[in-house]
Every structure is written in C-alpha cells, then in structure tokens.
Motif scaffolding. Structure first.
Motif, PDB file in Angstrom:
ATOM      1  N   LEU A  66      13.771 -30.859  -0.543  1.00 20.03           N
ATOM      2  CA  LEU A  66      15.160 -30.261  -1.135  1.00 20.03           C
ATOM      3  C   LEU A  66      16.196 -31.049  -0.262  1.00 20.03           C
ATOM      4  CD1 LEU A  66      14.925 -26.565  -1.904  1.00 20.03           C
ATOM      5  CD2 LEU A  66      14.868 -28.451  -3.566  1.00 20.03           C
ATOM      6  N   GLY A  67      17.228 -31.792  -0.955  1.00 17.71           N
ATOM      7  CA  GLY A  67      18.505 -32.363  -0.257  1.00 17.71           C
ATOM      8  C   GLY A  67      17.973 -33.677   0.190  1.00 17.71           C
ATOM      9  N   ALA A  68      16.732 -34.083   0.525  1.00 17.65           N
ATOM     10  CA  ALA A  68      16.175 -35.536   1.231  1.00 17.65           C
ATOM     11  C   ALA A  68      16.328 -36.578   0.145  1.00 17.65           C
ATOM     12  CB  ALA A  68      14.873 -35.159   1.768  1.00 17.65           C
ATOM     13  N   ALA A  69      16.233 -37.739   0.717  1.00 15.49           N
ATOM     14  CA  ALA A  69      16.350 -38.884  -0.317  1.00 15.49           C
ATOM     15  C   ALA A  69      15.078 -39.132  -0.782  1.00 15.49           C
ATOM     16  CB  ALA A  69      16.690 -40.083   0.693  1.00 15.49           C
ATOM     17  N   VAL A  70      13.808 -38.811  -0.321  1.00 19.05           N
ATOM     18  CA  VAL A  70      12.420 -38.938  -0.840  1.00 19.05           C
ATOM     19  C   VAL A  70      12.320 -38.086  -1.738  1.00 19.05           C
ATOM     20  CG1 VAL A  70      10.231 -38.974  -0.423  1.00 19.05           C
ATOM     21  CG2 VAL A  70      11.587 -39.919   1.497  1.00 19.05           C
ATOM     22  N   LEU A  71      12.058 -38.694  -2.921  1.00 17.84           N
ATOM     23  CA  LEU A  71      12.038 -37.863  -4.358  1.00 17.84           C
ATOM     24  C   LEU A  71      10.739 -37.595  -4.764  1.00 17.84           C
ATOM     25  CD1 LEU A  71      13.678 -36.791  -6.915  1.00 17.84           C
ATOM     26  CD2 LEU A  71      13.354 -38.736  -8.002  1.00 17.84           C
ATOM     27  N   PHE A 113      28.722 -44.349  -5.847  1.00 16.44           N
ATOM     28  CA  PHE A 113      29.284 -43.049  -6.311  1.00 16.44           C
ATOM     29  C   PHE A 113      29.261 -42.053  -5.267  1.00 16.44           C
ATOM     30  CE2 PHE A 113      26.671 -45.257  -9.656  1.00 16.44           C
ATOM     31  CZ  PHE A 113      27.344 -44.878 -10.599  1.00 16.44           C
ATOM     32  N   GLY A 114      29.095 -42.488  -3.988  1.00 13.01           N
ATOM     33  CA  GLY A 114      29.457 -41.386  -3.151  1.00 13.01           C
ATOM     34  C   GLY A 114      28.183 -40.398  -2.582  1.00 13.01           C
ATOM     35  N   ASP A 115      27.589 -40.056  -3.679  1.00 15.99           N
ATOM     36  CA  ASP A 115      26.513 -38.969  -3.183  1.00 15.99           C
ATOM     37  C   ASP A 115      25.262 -39.346  -3.897  1.00 15.99           C
ATOM     38  OD1 ASP A 115      28.497 -37.102  -2.297  1.00 15.99           O
ATOM     39  OD2 ASP A 115      29.074 -36.571  -4.413  1.00 15.99           O
ATOM     40  N   LEU A 116      24.206 -38.732  -3.256  1.00 14.28           N
ATOM     41  CA  LEU A 116      22.870 -39.207  -3.739  1.00 14.28           C
ATOM     42  C   LEU A 116      22.514 -38.872  -5.170  1.00 14.28           C
ATOM     43  CD1 LEU A 116      20.769 -38.368  -0.203  1.00 14.28           C
ATOM     44  CD2 LEU A 116      21.384 -40.944  -1.041  1.00 14.28           C
ATOM     45  N   ALA A 117      21.974 -39.387  -5.732  1.00 16.30           N
ATOM     46  CA  ALA A 117      21.589 -39.091  -7.188  1.00 16.30           C
ATOM     47  C   ALA A 117      20.184 -39.937  -7.749  1.00 16.30           C
ATOM     48  CB  ALA A 117      22.834 -39.266  -7.979  1.00 16.30           C
ATOM     49  N   LEU A 118      19.834 -39.403  -8.613  1.00 20.72           N
ATOM     50  CA  LEU A 118      18.567 -40.174  -9.028  1.00 20.72           C
ATOM     51  C   LEU A 118      19.214 -40.878 -10.628  1.00 20.72           C
ATOM     52  CD1 LEU A 118      15.627 -40.356 -10.194  1.00 20.72           C
ATOM     53  CD2 LEU A 118      15.839 -38.463 -11.748  1.00 20.72           C
ATOM     54  N   LEU A 119      18.848 -42.136 -10.580  1.00 21.75           N
ATOM     55  CA  LEU A 119      19.127 -42.808 -11.862  1.00 21.75           C
ATOM     56  C   LEU A 119      18.240 -42.538 -13.280  1.00 21.75           C
ATOM     57  CD1 LEU A 119      20.891 -45.034 -13.097  1.00 21.75           C
ATOM     58  CD2 LEU A 119      19.164 -46.852 -12.325  1.00 21.75           C
ATOM     59  N   ASP A 120      18.769 -41.593 -13.909  1.00 22.86           N
ATOM     60  CA  ASP A 120      17.842 -41.051 -14.939  1.00 22.86           C
ATOM     61  C   ASP A 120      17.391 -41.931 -15.998  1.00 22.86           C
ATOM     62  OD1 ASP A 120      16.450 -38.509 -16.280  1.00 22.86           O
ATOM     63  OD2 ASP A 120      18.169 -39.060 -17.709  1.00 22.86           O
ATOM     64  N   LYS A 167      13.077 -42.648  -4.827  1.00 28.62           N
ATOM     65  CA  LYS A 167      14.231 -42.181  -3.868  1.00 28.62           C
ATOM     66  C   LYS A 167      15.371 -41.962  -4.439  1.00 28.62           C
ATOM     67  CE  LYS A 167      12.284 -44.695   0.473  1.00 28.62           C
ATOM     68  NZ  LYS A 167      12.744 -45.888   1.579  1.00 28.62           N
ATOM     69  N   LEU A 168      16.248 -41.084  -3.797  1.00 31.51           N
ATOM     70  CA  LEU A 168      17.676 -40.891  -4.294  1.00 31.51           C
ATOM     71  C   LEU A 168      18.497 -42.078  -3.885  1.00 31.51           C
ATOM     72  CD1 LEU A 168      17.932 -37.154  -4.272  1.00 31.51           C
ATOM     73  CD2 LEU A 168      17.140 -38.520  -6.141  1.00 31.51           C
ATOM     74  N   PRO A 173      22.318 -35.542 -10.117  1.00 32.37           N
ATOM     75  CA  PRO A 173      22.350 -35.340  -8.798  1.00 32.37           C
ATOM     76  C   PRO A 173      21.396 -34.264  -8.388  1.00 32.37           C
ATOM     77  CG  PRO A 173      24.156 -34.059 -10.049  1.00 32.37           C
ATOM     78  CD  PRO A 173      23.444 -35.017 -10.980  1.00 32.37           C
ATOM     79  N   THR A 174      20.949 -34.186  -7.323  1.00 32.87           N
ATOM     80  CA  THR A 174      19.957 -33.448  -6.634  1.00 32.87           C
ATOM     81  C   THR A 174      18.803 -32.701  -7.591  1.00 32.87           C
ATOM     82  OG1 THR A 174      21.852 -32.455  -5.447  1.00 32.87           O
ATOM     83  CG2 THR A 174      19.918 -31.270  -5.237  1.00 32.87           C
ATOM     84  N   PRO A 175      18.052 -33.668  -8.173  1.00 35.89           N
ATOM     85  CA  PRO A 175      17.213 -33.042  -9.326  1.00 35.89           C
ATOM     86  C   PRO A 175      16.255 -31.985  -8.902  1.00 35.89           C
ATOM     87  CG  PRO A 175      16.813 -35.537  -8.807  1.00 35.89           C
ATOM     88  CD  PRO A 175      17.900 -34.944  -7.584  1.00 35.89           C
ATOM     89  N   ALA A 176      16.161 -31.498  -7.321  1.00 34.10           N
ATOM     90  CA  ALA A 176      15.347 -30.186  -7.093  1.00 34.10           C
ATOM     91  C   ALA A 176      16.020 -29.004  -7.819  1.00 34.10           C
ATOM     92  CB  ALA A 176      15.187 -30.305  -5.647  1.00 34.10           C
ATOM     93  N   ALA A 177      17.334 -29.104  -8.169  1.00 34.37           N
ATOM     94  CA  ALA A 177      17.950 -27.893  -8.809  1.00 34.37           C
ATOM     95  C   ALA A 177      17.975 -27.887 -10.298  1.00 34.37           C
ATOM     96  CB  ALA A 177      19.648 -28.279  -8.349  1.00 34.37           C
ATOM     97  N   LEU A 178      17.495 -28.726 -11.011  1.00 31.44           N
ATOM     98  CA  LEU A 178      17.164 -28.837 -12.310  1.00 31.44           C
ATOM     99  C   LEU A 178      16.191 -27.739 -12.783  1.00 31.44           C
ATOM    100  CD1 LEU A 178      16.491 -32.430 -13.088  1.00 31.44           C
ATOM    101  CD2 LEU A 178      18.375 -31.467 -13.722  1.00 31.44           C
TER     102      LEU A 178
END
Length: 460
Positions: free
Chosen positions: A14-19, A340-347, A408-409, A436-441
């Motif tokens: 959670l919250g890390a760059a490694v997805l 974009f400023g924040d880590l996110a997944l390119l869906d 990665k994010l 953003p933060t795919p773990a929260a989906l």
C-alpha cells in the motif's frame, strides 16, 4: 502492510511505487497451469485443404460435416486454422464433437474469425444448447448486455460472468476481422459433452439448429479451470496476439468525437489552450521541442506546438503537434508529457494520428513513466516498420492488463518518438487516464473490469 487486490491478482504494498511483480517477456501460457483443454490448428498433421476428421479428442465421422484444414491463413499471421463452412443443414454443416468430455471450464479463450454473422452461430457448446459461446447477431457475441441467457457460458446457472473481445470488455465483433474472444463464467462449469462449430449437432431428422453452424475460422481454443489474474490474462493475450499476428489496441474512430474526453490532464474538460502554457489544466506540461499551446486567434502565435496534443482537438494547425526535428528524434527522441504531482497507475490511454502525411506518424515510440522527471521507464513500447494508424485523425485506445502491463506507479507520463516513416514527425492527440492508489479500489472488480471502469466513466 499488504493487501490482496483481486483484479491484479498479486500482493501489493500500500502506498508504494511497486505495483505488481515483475513481468518477464519470456512468460508463456504453459507456465500458467490449470489448462483443461488446448486445441491449436498448428498441431494438426495435415496438408492444406485436407478435411479435419479429428482435432485432439474431437472428431467427425461424416465426411460432409468435416471442416477444412488451412495450412497458412494470412489473416492469422500465416498460422494454420480450421475452416468451418457454416452451411445450415444438418447433413453438411461442419462441426466436431467429443462425447463424455468432462472438461472443467471457468475461463475460455478462442482465436477465431466470423465470415457470416447471425444469431446463435455456435463456436463452443455442450452439444445440447448449453454452456454456449455463440453469436447474438451480426455485431455481437451473446454476452452480458447482448441477449445472454442461462444457456450461455457466461450466464450459466443464472450467474453472470464476463466477456471480452481482444481484451476489451464487450461482445462487439467485426465480420472478417480475426479476434480473441474471452469468456469468464461466474463459477466452474463442466462440459459433459462438447461441440465445436455448433450449439448442438444433429445427425438425423429435422435440424432445429440449422442456422447455428459456425461460419469462419478457428485457430485456437484454450480452457482454464479457474479465473486468471490480470498478469496471467495479459500473458495469454500477448502470446496469442504474437502467434496469430493480431494487433494491440482498440480503434475508437476518427475525429475529435472519437476522443474519450475527461482525461487526467483535464477531467473537467475546461482547459484553456489560449495561453502558451495553458490554463485550468490538472497537470504541468513539458517537451523538448515546441513546448507550448498554439493560439489560432493570435497571428503572432506559433502553430502546431507540442502541448496541442492535450487540447481535445484533432485536425490541422493548432489541433496537432508538427513537424519535429529529425536529428533530435533520432538521437534522444522527441517527447511531450504531463506531470500530475501524485503517483498513479496509467489505466488506459488514447493516441491519435494527425491530419498530416502518414510518413510523419511515429513507427517507433513509447509511453514512459517517471517519479522524478529524470529517470524514465517504459510503460508501453511500439516499434514497427509501419504506422499503427489506418486513417487520419484516428483514435486508438490501449489498456493496462490488455495491451501493456504496468509494474510501477508514476507521477509523470510522457510520449516519446524515436523514428517516423519519413524525416519529420506529427501527432494529433494524447489522453492519459489514471487511477490513483490502485490498492484502494473495490476488491470486487472482475478480471477485465478495471480498464472497463475507467473507460465507461470517461467516455463522452
């Protein structure tokens, strides 16, 4: 702390760059396991034009009902296929059957082509109008939202499964366009008997299923006894595409109306491209050539700037980026991107050709991600001898888990072109859709639902 995320099928910090765990390009279907049936036309030891009396455990004793072996089909990248003629009488409609199959199925992939559409033409069935993979009409397979009922594999037992074509959640197909169809049942099903090429094969009497014979080619059928993870699904799709010469991406259409709109650079669709740096956008843009938005209303404004790929327009002048510096493109690459400023997944993302010459389309390009703007890593790479676009101002969509697998994010994403078909470069439009933060989906998203959720929420 770790959390199991079903749509990714992996453990994620959670919250890390490694997805997601690293994906090796050497990963193959046979490494996945849980395969209960695999038929490949390339395994048949036949001569081009021979009748197919047996394919694995499937057989057909009646000569008039035997499909035909094609040693090399250009529509499938030169691979072998089995050709079903679709004749609609029980005496000579092609079909193969397997009595007492006992095949346990949860996920089915088929590489096929439809020559003649129409309702109920069967690709796979239980040979009793049950557990069907079949067409609904001239445009769709029977699937959720398209005439599905309890006799279909994805609707068996009153439970609704999922269906995708070339990895995209939907049942829409195009005549004479080879594709990969994926069916996922809500629970395990058992094919006590099995048929390929019809819903139910009659041998005598009046055939009530006479219009249900498959008319087209089948290159491969692959069955698993469980639902696959996102990574496994990507492995299957990637290998099948490579084997049968099928392209990545989904063509959405041409012109600005084919753009999805509301992407992460401008989710409110209120961006102002009049200032050179833009205003009201939700990202900061950057480029190593022509780093500005054009203003067609300002005679002193330079046209065709790099940032014009984020203006929700397609066409000439300010609606595209052109024409590039060949020496820069061939050395470090021409790039334009967004922070974009924040880590996110390119869906998923869309990319559109310009209205310009196809020779200016990039043939070697990538979408890359970064967390610091200095170190860039490939998310998606296209390297070919020809352009991916077949029309001007054409929009193509690519999705995570289907066309690429992000590991990665990142907070910054960019497009970079290394070579075009000529000496100059042009691009029409880019849209980046982030999660953003795919773990929260929500954990309940289905195998192919992640990309679908993004597309459905952003399509105009």
């Amino acid at each position: 702390m770790y959390q199991r995320c079903r749509q990714f099928g992996v453990l994620m910090t959670l919250g890390a760059a490694v997805l997601i765990g690293p994906f090796a390009q050497g990963d193959v279907i046979d490494d996945i396991g849980s395969i209960t049936l695999r038929l490949q036309a390339s395994d048949l030891v036949l001569t081009d034009g021979d009748p197919v009396s047996a394919w694995g455990s499937f057989s057909q004793a009646t000569a008039a009902k035997q499909p035909t072996y094609v040693a090399s089909d250009s529509q499938f990248g030169g691979a072998a296929v089995v050709d079903f003629d679709g004749i609609t009488t029980h005496e000579d409609g092609d079909a193969l059957t397997w009595s007492g199959a006992g095949v346990i199925a949860r996920t089915i992939y088929a590489v096929a082509n439809v020559e003649t559409g129409g309702g109920n033409r069967g690709l796979v069935s239980n040979n009793s109008d049950a557990l069907n993979v079949r067409l609904s009409d001239n445009s769709y397979y029977r699937s959720p939202g398209h005439a599905q009922d309890g006799n279909d594999f994805t609707g068996a037992g009153g439970l609704e499964g999922s269906m995708a074509l070339n990895g995209v959640p939907d049942g829409a197909y195009t005549i004479n366009s080879p594709h990969i169809v994926t069916m996922v049942s809500a629970n395990n099903q058992t094919y006590s008997n099995m048929a390929i090429g019809n819903n139910r094969v009659f041998t005598s009497g009046v055939d009530p299923w006479a219009t249900r014979y498959w008319d087209g080619q089948i290159a491969e059928i692959l069955v698993f006894d469980r639902e696959l993870t996102l990574k496994e699904n990507y492995t299957v799709l990637t290998q099948l595409r490579q084997t049968y010469g099928l392209s990545r991406g989904q063509v959405l259409g041409t012109g600005a109306g084919a753009l999805l709109g509301g992407d992460a650079t401008d989710p409110e669709n209120d961006g102002d491209d009049t200032p050179a740096a833009g205003a009201n956008f939700n990202a900061t843009f950057f480029s190593n050539q022509e780093p500005y938005f054009s203003d067609s209303g300002d005679p002193s404004s330079s046209l065709e700037g790099a940032y014009d790929v984020f203006d929700n327009k397609l066409g000439g002048g300010e609606a595209k980026w052109c024409c590039g510096n060949s020496s820069l493109m061939n050395s470090e690459g021409l790039y334009v991107g967004a922070d974009f400023g924040d880590l996110a997944l390119l869906d998923h993302f869309t990319i559109a050709s310009s209205n310009d010459s196809p020779l200016r389309d990039a043939i070697h390009w990538a979408i890359q991600g970064s967390t610091d703007g200095s170190t860039w890593e490939d998310v998606f790479v296209q390297n070919d001898t020809a352009t991916i676009w077949t029309a001007r101002d054409q929009v193509i969509e690519f999705s995570h888990g289907v066309d690429y697998l992000q590991t990665k994010l990142y907070s910054q994403y960019r497009y970079i072109a290394y070579a075009s078909g000529g000496t100059e470069h042009a691009l029409g439009e880019l849209e980046f859709f982030l999660i953003p933060t795919p773990a929260a989906l929500p954990a309940g998203l289905a195998l192919m639902g992640l990309a679908a959720a993004g597309r459905r929420s952003t399509r105009r």
